[in-house]
Enzyme design. Structure first.
Site, PDB file in Angstrom:
ATOM      1  N   GLU A   6      15.508 -30.022  18.432  1.00 42.21           N
ATOM      2  CA  GLU A   6      14.203 -29.623  18.970  1.00 42.21           C
ATOM      3  C   GLU A   6      13.353 -28.922  17.926  1.00 42.21           C
ATOM      4  O   GLU A   6      12.187 -29.258  17.722  1.00 42.21           O
ATOM      5  CB  GLU A   6      14.387 -28.704  20.186  1.00 42.21           C
ATOM      6  CG  GLU A   6      13.058 -28.235  20.758  1.00 42.21           C
ATOM      7  CD  GLU A   6      13.208 -27.312  21.939  1.00 42.21           C
ATOM      8  OE1 GLU A   6      12.198 -27.041  22.612  1.00 42.21           O
ATOM      9  OE2 GLU A   6      14.329 -26.843  22.194  1.00 42.21           O
ATOM     10  N   ASP A  65      16.671 -32.058  25.761  1.00 44.17           N
ATOM     11  CA  ASP A  65      16.798 -31.231  26.958  1.00 44.17           C
ATOM     12  C   ASP A  65      17.868 -31.756  27.910  1.00 44.17           C
ATOM     13  O   ASP A  65      18.515 -30.974  28.617  1.00 44.17           O
ATOM     14  CB  ASP A  65      15.464 -31.158  27.712  1.00 44.17           C
ATOM     15  CG  ASP A  65      14.395 -30.405  26.933  1.00 44.17           C
ATOM     16  OD1 ASP A  65      14.711 -29.329  26.422  1.00 44.17           O
ATOM     17  OD2 ASP A  65      13.260 -30.910  26.838  1.00 44.17           O
ATOM     18  N   ILE A  92      18.445 -23.606  22.068  1.00 45.57           N
ATOM     19  CA  ILE A  92      18.347 -22.729  23.244  1.00 45.57           C
ATOM     20  C   ILE A  92      17.458 -23.430  24.267  1.00 45.57           C
ATOM     21  O   ILE A  92      16.232 -23.432  24.147  1.00 45.57           O
ATOM     22  CB  ILE A  92      17.766 -21.340  22.897  1.00 45.57           C
ATOM     23  CG1 ILE A  92      18.642 -20.618  21.869  1.00 45.57           C
ATOM     24  CG2 ILE A  92      17.634 -20.495  24.161  1.00 45.57           C
ATOM     25  CD1 ILE A  92      18.129 -19.240  21.482  1.00 45.57           C
ATOM     26  N   ASP A  93      18.080 -24.044  25.246  1.00 45.23           N
ATOM     27  CA  ASP A  93      17.317 -24.656  26.329  1.00 45.23           C
ATOM     28  C   ASP A  93      17.024 -23.566  27.358  1.00 45.23           C
ATOM     29  O   ASP A  93      17.945 -23.002  27.948  1.00 45.23           O
ATOM     30  CB  ASP A  93      18.119 -25.789  26.965  1.00 45.23           C
ATOM     31  CG  ASP A  93      17.307 -26.527  28.016  1.00 45.23           C
ATOM     32  OD1 ASP A  93      16.109 -26.733  27.778  1.00 45.23           O
ATOM     33  OD2 ASP A  93      17.869 -26.882  29.066  1.00 45.23           O
ATOM     34  N   ASP A 128      19.631 -29.119  21.362  1.00 46.85           N
ATOM     35  CA  ASP A 128      18.650 -28.122  21.801  1.00 46.85           C
ATOM     36  C   ASP A 128      19.316 -26.759  21.610  1.00 46.85           C
ATOM     37  O   ASP A 128      20.224 -26.399  22.369  1.00 46.85           O
ATOM     38  CB  ASP A 128      18.266 -28.329  23.264  1.00 46.85           C
ATOM     39  CG  ASP A 128      17.080 -27.456  23.677  1.00 46.85           C
ATOM     40  OD1 ASP A 128      16.759 -26.517  22.917  1.00 46.85           O
ATOM     41  OD2 ASP A 128      16.491 -27.714  24.735  1.00 46.85           O
ATOM     42  N   THR A 179      14.109 -21.286  26.487  1.00 49.05           N
ATOM     43  CA  THR A 179      13.674 -20.222  25.568  1.00 49.05           C
ATOM     44  C   THR A 179      12.859 -19.158  26.284  1.00 49.05           C
ATOM     45  O   THR A 179      12.974 -17.962  25.979  1.00 49.05           O
ATOM     46  CB  THR A 179      12.856 -20.826  24.411  1.00 49.05           C
ATOM     47  OG1 THR A 179      13.666 -21.784  23.715  1.00 49.05           O
ATOM     48  CG2 THR A 179      12.412 -19.746  23.445  1.00 49.05           C
TER      49      THR A 179
END
Length: 438
Positions: free
Chosen positions: A71, A220, A93-94, A91, A96
């Site tokens: 990402e 995601d 930190i999905d 990802d 954020t």
């Protein structure tokens, strides 16, 4: 790709997820440096970048031939490609925004795709210490224990997850709100935790029965999709077609029956459909034209018959030239109308017939789309009308029940009065005289 290799990849990514989770825990409760990407609600922190850097660097050292889609790398302009090579989809930190606000639904999402098929999926929430994982064909797990979806088939008994996303475009927000308005009237409840990966894992473990979202990216939901499917869930495009990880939307349900109930309720008219029509139209027009000028000029300049056998070509009797019959070529070849021989009554008429058919097809598609939209609106209007009628019927039934309760109360009160009167009379007169009760 052998099972032994897949197992090596799987064990490696589990170790790396645990390592990256420590970085997320480190930053969860402290002040972060927050920046924005595509909009004010699309956030990124230094911890997103650190986690992705750790994961990609470690994986690249172990598997130098593998590709990567991340990402933050994509946001920074790094060219990414989803091809047949082993590709890690990350990802860091999905969720954020959750991470910034200290809301504990954040996840590290890592997937491995080979030949564009996801074979490994890992979603780790280090804050709540929940590690979801799956290998294609081997089931889904949470903290090492197998998980299964709920198997729910009734929409009315379902808990559904849905999100608003980071876009603040009025038309996008309105479309998403409309979908949620339609769904909320038909389910137990709607939940929004702010993470596509966690939503999919909640369907996988059975705490939610369905999840849908538009506008998300491949990083995601690539890992969560595999975990959900391995737990027995059904995933597809919200329109009901096969899921495509590059289409940026997903519908995940505990059963296919549930997906078939939700899909017709959603508004999913996309510009990509119109783009497809345009592309097809251009392709059809390009084939209608027939030969190119070079193909026409390859024909014998003395043989009119050979020239005219090629669709779209014309022959100039005075200059003995075979050329593409169009306004520009007609002028450039200085060939008068009387000297030009062309299949005017056959060839050009056939071309125009094809052009008219193509235009008619486009108009027909537009009419069908309009009718489809109109039918959907009529269906929704009919559903709302039925719901209002049902509400009125329920209200009437409630009023009748209330009236019946009042009548029952009155009857009981009268009966009590009679029993009291009868008891007093019996006490005063040992003989039973029913006439005295009146």
């Amino acid at each position: 790709m052998t099972e032994q290799e897949i197992d090596v990849y799987y064990r490696t990514v589990l170790d790396l997820a645990s390592l990256a989770g420590k970085v997320v825990i480190e930053g969860f409760s402290i002040t972060k440096r927050v920046e924005t990407k595509s909009g004010a609600a699309d956030l990124v922190t230094e911890f997103d970048q650190r986690v992705e850097e750790i994961l990609i660097k470690s994986l690249r050292e172990k598997f130098p031939t593998h590709k990567f889609i991340g990402e933050e790398s994509a946001a920074a302009g790094v060219k990414t490609e989803f091809g047949n090579d082993p590709t890690w989809i990350i990802d860091p930190i999905d969720g954020t925004t959750n991470f910034v606000h200290g809301f504990p639904f954040v996840a590290i999402s890592i997937a491995l795709a080979i030949n564009k098929e996801v074979v490994i999926g890992v979603v780790y929430n280090p804050v709540l210490d929940k590690l979801y994982s799956a290998v294609r064909g081997k089931g889904a797990f949470r903290n090492g224990r197998p998980i299964k979806c709920s198997g729910q088939t009734d929409l009315a008994l379902s808990q559904v997850a849905g999100e608003y996303g980071s876009s603040r475009e009025p038309n996008i927000i309105e479309a998403k709100c409309q979908n949620l308005r339609v769904i909320i009237g038909k389910v137990h409840s709607i939940r929004a935790v702010g993470s596509a990966a966690i939503n999919l894992c909640m369907v996988a473990e059975g705490s939610c029965d369905a999840y849908f979202e538009y506008g998300i990216h491949i990083w995601d939901y690539a890992a969560g999709d595999l975990i959900a499917r391995e737990a027995g869930a059904y995933t597809c495009d919200p329109s009901g077609g096969p899921l495509n990880l590059l289409h940026r939307c997903i519908l995940c349900t505990a059963t296919k029956e549930l997906a078939q109930q939700i899909s017709p309720l959603l508004t999913h008219m996309k510009t990509s459909h119109f783009l497809l029509v345009v592309i097809c139209t251009i392709a059809l027009f390009s084939t209608v034209h027939g030969a190119t000028d070079a193909e026409c000029r390859k024909q014998s300049n003395t043989d009119c018959g050979a020239c005219l056998k090629i669709s779209g070509c014309a022959f100039c009797k005075s200059s003995k030239i075979c050329f593409l019959y169009s306004t520009i070529d007609y002028i450039n070849n200085n060939c008068s109308t009387s000297d030009t021989q062309v299949e005017t009554c056959v060839g050009n008429f056939r071309v125009w017939i094809i052009i008219v058919c193509v235009l008619a097809g486009i108009v027909l598609i537009a009419v069908l789309i309009t009718l489809w939209c109109f039918c959907r609106k009529c269906k929704k209007r009919r559903i709302r009308k039925e719901e209002r009628r049902q509400e009125i019927d329920d209200q009437r039934m409630e009023e009748r029940r209330a009236a019946a309760e009042v009548r029952t109360t009155d009857r009981n009160r009268v009966a009590d009065q009679i029993r009291m009167k009868y008891g007093i009379l019996k006490a005063n007169d040992t003989a039973t005289d029913y006439a005295r009760m009146n």
